[in-house]
Design an enzyme around this catalytic site. Structure first.
Site, PDB file in Angstrom:
ATOM      1  N   ARG A  28      -8.903  17.664   8.001  1.00 16.57           N
ATOM      2  CA  ARG A  28      -8.075  17.508   6.806  1.00 16.57           C
ATOM      3  C   ARG A  28      -7.496  18.826   6.283  1.00 16.57           C
ATOM      4  O   ARG A  28      -6.333  18.864   5.894  1.00 16.57           O
ATOM      5  CB  ARG A  28      -8.835  16.766   5.691  1.00 16.57           C
ATOM      6  CG  ARG A  28      -9.197  15.324   6.071  1.00 16.57           C
ATOM      7  CD  ARG A  28      -9.806  14.545   4.915  1.00 16.57           C
ATOM      8  NE  ARG A  28      -8.833  14.265   3.892  1.00 16.57           N
ATOM      9  CZ  ARG A  28      -8.801  14.838   2.708  1.00 16.57           C
ATOM     10  NH1 ARG A  28      -9.728  15.703   2.369  1.00 16.57           N
ATOM     11  NH2 ARG A  28      -7.854  14.527   1.856  1.00 16.57           N
ATOM     12  N   PRO A  79      -9.474  -0.393  -0.202  1.00 17.43           N
ATOM     13  CA  PRO A  79      -9.775   1.037  -0.255  1.00 17.43           C
ATOM     14  C   PRO A  79     -10.382   1.547   1.040  1.00 17.43           C
ATOM     15  O   PRO A  79     -11.122   0.827   1.710  1.00 17.43           O
ATOM     16  CB  PRO A  79     -10.818   1.109  -1.381  1.00 17.43           C
ATOM     17  CG  PRO A  79     -11.514  -0.209  -1.329  1.00 17.43           C
ATOM     18  CD  PRO A  79     -10.508  -1.221  -0.849  1.00 17.43           C
ATOM     19  N   GLY A  80     -10.067   2.774   1.371  1.00 15.17           N
ATOM     20  CA  GLY A  80     -10.736   3.471   2.457  1.00 15.17           C
ATOM     21  C   GLY A  80     -11.537   4.606   1.852  1.00 15.17           C
ATOM     22  O   GLY A  80     -12.753   4.521   1.644  1.00 15.17           O
ATOM     23  N   ARG A  81     -10.801   5.663   1.495  1.00 15.46           N
ATOM     24  CA  ARG A  81     -11.398   6.871   0.934  1.00 15.46           C
ATOM     25  C   ARG A  81     -12.389   6.591  -0.191  1.00 15.46           C
ATOM     26  O   ARG A  81     -13.468   7.164  -0.238  1.00 15.46           O
ATOM     27  CB  ARG A  81     -10.238   7.737   0.382  1.00 15.46           C
ATOM     28  CG  ARG A  81     -10.618   9.000  -0.318  1.00 15.46           C
ATOM     29  CD  ARG A  81      -9.380   9.653  -0.965  1.00 15.46           C
ATOM     30  NE  ARG A  81      -8.184   9.507  -0.154  1.00 15.46           N
ATOM     31  CZ  ARG A  81      -7.885  10.279   0.868  1.00 15.46           C
ATOM     32  NH1 ARG A  81      -8.681  11.253   1.208  1.00 15.46           N
ATOM     33  NH2 ARG A  81      -6.787  10.069   1.555  1.00 15.46           N
ATOM     34  N   HIS A 114       0.885  -1.175   0.000  1.00 15.11           N
ATOM     35  CA  HIS A 114       0.000   0.000   0.000  1.00 15.11           C
ATOM     36  C   HIS A 114       0.909   1.207   0.000  1.00 15.11           C
ATOM     37  O   HIS A 114       1.589   1.470   0.976  1.00 15.11           O
ATOM     38  CB  HIS A 114      -0.894   0.000   1.242  1.00 15.11           C
ATOM     39  CG  HIS A 114      -1.601   1.309   1.484  1.00 15.11           C
ATOM     40  ND1 HIS A 114      -2.680   1.716   0.731  1.00 15.11           N
ATOM     41  CD2 HIS A 114      -1.367   2.297   2.375  1.00 15.11           C
ATOM     42  CE1 HIS A 114      -3.083   2.916   1.176  1.00 15.11           C
ATOM     43  NE2 HIS A 114      -2.303   3.282   2.165  1.00 15.11           N
ATOM     44  N   CYS A 124     -10.389  28.619  19.155  1.00 13.29           N
ATOM     45  CA  CYS A 124      -9.425  29.649  19.523  1.00 13.29           C
ATOM     46  C   CYS A 124      -8.053  29.237  19.034  1.00 13.29           C
ATOM     47  O   CYS A 124      -7.194  28.827  19.812  1.00 13.29           O
ATOM     48  CB  CYS A 124      -9.438  29.878  21.017  1.00 13.29           C
ATOM     49  SG  CYS A 124     -10.866  30.846  21.481  1.00 13.29           S
ATOM     50  N   GLU A 125      -7.884  29.315  17.735  1.00  9.97           N
ATOM     51  CA  GLU A 125      -6.627  28.938  17.112  1.00  9.97           C
ATOM     52  C   GLU A 125      -6.687  29.483  15.679  1.00  9.97           C
ATOM     53  O   GLU A 125      -7.647  29.222  14.953  1.00  9.97           O
ATOM     54  CB  GLU A 125      -6.484  27.412  17.124  1.00  9.97           C
ATOM     55  CG  GLU A 125      -5.169  26.988  16.595  1.00  9.97           C
ATOM     56  CD  GLU A 125      -4.602  25.724  17.252  1.00  9.97           C
ATOM     57  OE1 GLU A 125      -5.027  25.343  18.352  1.00  9.97           O
ATOM     58  OE2 GLU A 125      -3.725  25.136  16.622  1.00  9.97           O
ATOM     59  N   GLY A 129      -5.681   3.603  -1.498  1.00 12.66           N
ATOM     60  CA  GLY A 129      -5.128   4.741  -2.216  1.00 12.66           C
ATOM     61  C   GLY A 129      -5.861   5.110  -3.484  1.00 12.66           C
ATOM     62  O   GLY A 129      -5.391   5.979  -4.222  1.00 12.66           O
TER      63      GLY A 129
END
Ligand SMILES: *Cc1c(COP(=O)(O)O)cnc(C)c1O
Length: 426
Positions: free
Chosen positions: A310, A272-274, A194, A343-344, A230
């Site tokens: 992300r 596969p994931g995505r 992978h 707060c960032e 992927g």
């Protein structure tokens, strides 16, 4: 590569036929919504492969896992917690193909105990795992995850091959690992590579050749090869899917050559994931402030990077659309920076890799309108956190015209669960 898509719109009234205003009226914001129809289509796309093994880390809600199981998909687990999730969703570790495979570069203590208890098949990403597995489960069969020495990924943080990657067994270590396996009475039946998301078929054929070379080193104990995950999905207009026919053909050719060389059948897995879940998912937020700061117009939401990480992690781009509360669909567009409540200063959804703030062309909107982050089903909710004392969002599944709440919004009790204030010593 298949034709580029051009399908993202900057206004949206519904998700899978459910009016956004109704979803929000019932479940509030922020909230994740998954469209089961999209997941079904993505599974169907991959029917050429013998086995589709879902990398559940992309979206591991047990309802999603259950539905994927019913569609004939099996799963990959990268931790004891993910193994337990798979069990909760009804996967059988002993089915054929293995309903659950533990894939990692290390065993933590709980994971090795669980592997032993359940007799789980393991995909080893480090030589140490072979020894540890051999000691815990003599006679086990394993898959080896090989790092072929080169990689591919959409960012430095997602590249999963080459010397900079921590993943897999280094390709020059294969012989040593085979000796280790012999020593510990472990049979190598699977081979896995992978190396990260990419659409580059030229590059893929190099991966296939590398896999074949390692397969010959392993020899005739090998019964399964895995192409890893992927598979890309388009996150913006102009991006494309990989040509799945060609992708399959490359792997299938390698598989057939190995079958001819070894004289037995080789199962071809994809992991596969995505690809299976990204496009099914939407994060709905409410616009809570609209303000001009110098040159920049900001829409500030009630969702932040604690809900969708992300963009801040990878500079990832998500398509954005607006659902106006009153159903308007203005056609003019303005330049907007979209940020969250945290707060960032990095809490910006429209940022590029390196943290550079970018503007997005979006319709004019006001406080009380809704903003939808699209293609958010993969690495969305699963990466969310309680940072800034925020409750994690609910998850909804829209299936056959019905809305199911598959995870409730957290409450204050969830936030402090397990915490305690020790008595003060006198
Ligand atoms: C993350 C991961 C995947 C899935 O990757 P996607 O890019 O989401 O398809 C597959 N296999 C392994 C071992 C992984 O770690």
């Amino acid at each position: 590569m298949s034709a580029a898509t051009n399908r993202f719109s900057t206004t949206r009234q519904d998700i899978a036929g459910q009016p956004i205003v109704d979803l929000v009226a019932q479940y509030g914001t922020p909230c994740y919504v998954y469209d089961m129809g999209v997941i079904r289509r993505r599974v169907a796309d991959l029917k050429a492969f013998d086995v589709v093994r879902y990398a559940q880390k992309a979206c591991s809600n047990i309802a999603i896992l259950d539905r994927l199981r019913r569609l004939g998909v099996v799963v990959d687990a990268v931790s004891a917690g993910e193994v337990r999730r798979a069990l909760s969703a009804g996967f059988d570790p002993h089915s054929k193909p293995h309903g659950i495979v533990y894939t990692a570069d290390v065993f933590d203590r709980e994971a090795i105990d669980l592997v032993k208890e359940l007799g789980l098949h393991v995909n080893c990403g480090s030589p140490d795992m072979i020894e540890q597995l051999g000691s815990a489960v003599p006679g086990a069969s394993v898959t080896l995850r090989i790092n072929p020495g080169f990689g591919h990924g959409h960012s430095q943080k997602t590249n999963t091959g080459g010397p900079q990657s921590k993943h897999g067994i280094w390709h020059e270590d294969v012989d040593r690992c085979l000796r280790l396996a012999d020593l510990h009475n472990v049979a190598v039946t699977g081979l896995h590579m992978h190396i990260g998301s990419g659409t580059d078929l030229e590059h893929l054929s190099q991966v296939c050749s590398a896999l074949e070379r390692v397969a010959h080193q392993i020899g005739r104990t090998l019964t399964t090869i895995s192409a890893g995950g992927g598979l890309p999905v388009p996150y913006r207009d102009g991006q494309s899917y990989v040509d799945l026919d060609q992708y399959f053909r490359l792997w299938d050719t390698s598989r057939k050559r190995l079958e001819a060389d070894f004289g037995h059948a080789i199962t071809l897995e994809l992991e596969p994931g995505r690809y299976l879940v990204a496009e099914s998912g939407f994060l709905i937020a409410e616009i809570r402030a609209v303000k001009k700061m110098g040159e920049n117009l900001f829409y500030l939401l009630d969702a932040g990077f604690n809900d969708l990480a992300r963009p801040i992690l990878y500079g990832a781009y998500h398509p954005i659309s607006i659902a106006h509360r009153n159903g308007r669909t203005p056609t003019e567009l303005v330049d907007v920076v979209v940020g969250g409540p945290l707060c960032e200063s990095g809490d910006i959804f429209t940022q590029e890799e390196g943290g550079f703030v970018a503007k997005r062309k979006l319709p004019p909107a006001s406080v009380g309108d809704f903003l939808i982050m699209e293609v958010a089903g993969a690495y969305g909710f699963v990466m969310s956190s309680n940072y800034n004392g925020r409750y994690r969002a609910p998850e909804l599944l829209v299936e056959d015209g019905k809305v199911h709440c598959i995870r409730k919004r957290e409450t204050y009790d969830c936030l402090i669960q397990g915490e305690s204030i020790p008595p003060v010593s006198a």
